[in-house]
Design a protein around this motif. Structure first.
Motif, mmCIF file in Angstrom:
data_model
loop_
_atom_site.group_PDB
_atom_site.id
_atom_site.type_symbol
_atom_site.label_atom_id
_atom_site.label_comp_id
_atom_site.label_asym_id
_atom_site.label_seq_id
_atom_site.Cartn_x
_atom_site.Cartn_y
_atom_site.Cartn_z
ATOM 1 N N VAL A 3 0.711 -1.024 0.002
ATOM 2 C CA VAL A 3 -0.135 0.046 -0.030
ATOM 3 C C VAL A 3 0.931 1.273 -0.046
ATOM 4 N N ASN A 4 0.819 1.977 -1.056
ATOM 5 C CA ASN A 4 1.512 3.303 -1.232
ATOM 6 C C ASN A 4 0.580 4.518 -1.013
ATOM 7 N N THR A 5 1.004 5.590 -0.535
ATOM 8 C CA THR A 5 0.334 6.727 -0.308
ATOM 9 C C THR A 5 0.430 7.539 -1.924
ATOM 10 N N ILE A 6 -0.636 7.988 -2.270
ATOM 11 C CA ILE A 6 -0.825 8.488 -3.759
ATOM 12 C C ILE A 6 -0.208 10.082 -3.501
ATOM 13 N N SER A 7 0.557 10.531 -4.449
ATOM 14 C CA SER A 7 0.911 11.763 -4.625
ATOM 15 C C SER A 7 -0.071 13.002 -4.319
ATOM 16 N N LYS A 8 0.399 14.027 -4.382
ATOM 17 C CA LYS A 8 -0.767 15.256 -4.159
ATOM 18 C C LYS A 8 -1.104 15.532 -5.593
ATOM 19 N N GLU A 9 -0.445 15.209 -6.566
ATOM 20 C CA GLU A 9 -0.609 15.424 -8.047
ATOM 21 C C GLU A 9 -1.746 14.535 -8.357
ATOM 22 N N THR A 10 -1.643 13.365 -8.129
ATOM 23 C CA THR A 10 -2.654 12.194 -8.175
ATOM 24 C C THR A 10 -3.793 12.668 -7.504
ATOM 25 N N GLN A 11 -3.642 13.043 -6.333
ATOM 26 C CA GLN A 11 -5.002 13.306 -5.442
ATOM 27 C C GLN A 11 -5.877 14.288 -6.440
ATOM 28 N N ILE A 12 -5.021 15.471 -6.608
ATOM 29 C CA ILE A 12 -5.710 16.547 -7.430
ATOM 30 C C ILE A 12 -6.278 15.848 -8.801
ATOM 31 N N ARG A 13 -5.622 15.097 -9.477
ATOM 32 C CA ARG A 13 -6.291 14.547 -10.668
ATOM 33 C C ARG A 13 -7.460 13.841 -10.619
ATOM 34 N N LEU A 14 -7.414 12.968 -9.372
ATOM 35 C CA LEU A 14 -8.700 12.097 -9.142
ATOM 36 C C LEU A 14 -9.849 13.312 -8.752
ATOM 37 N N LEU A 15 -9.518 14.172 -7.890
ATOM 38 C CA LEU A 15 -10.771 14.990 -7.637
ATOM 39 C C LEU A 15 -11.064 15.656 -8.707
#
Length: 77
Positions: A3-15
């Motif tokens: 289990v890895n934490t996702i990057s802020k960039e990935t979080q923003i893209r998902l949002l």
């Protein structure tokens, strides 16, 4: 399971994806429909799908996990 934490960039893209393109509930429904169709293909013993059974088994699991994360359905009591 790793289990890895996702990057802020990935979080923003998902949002942005779920805010601008598709509702999480609709995405969960789509994932379930795809999983169902793939499962039917495997159960019908489609030769080409049988060769990929291990990969498909893992994919079914992770697609369902994502669908449940987006819109819990199976965990509801």
């Amino acid at each position: 399971m790793n289990v890895n934490t996702i990057s802020k960039e990935t979080q923003i893209r998902l949002l942005n994806f779920f805010n601008d393109r598709i509702e999480p509930e609709e995405m969960a429904k789509t994932l379930r429909q795809v999983n169902f169709t793939l499962a039917l293909g495997v159960m019908s013993e489609h030769e080409e799908l049988q060769n990929e059974i291990t990969k498909l088994r893992d994919s079914f699991y992770w697609l369902n996990e994502l669908a449940e994360t987006l819109n819990p359905y199976l965990d509801l009591e």
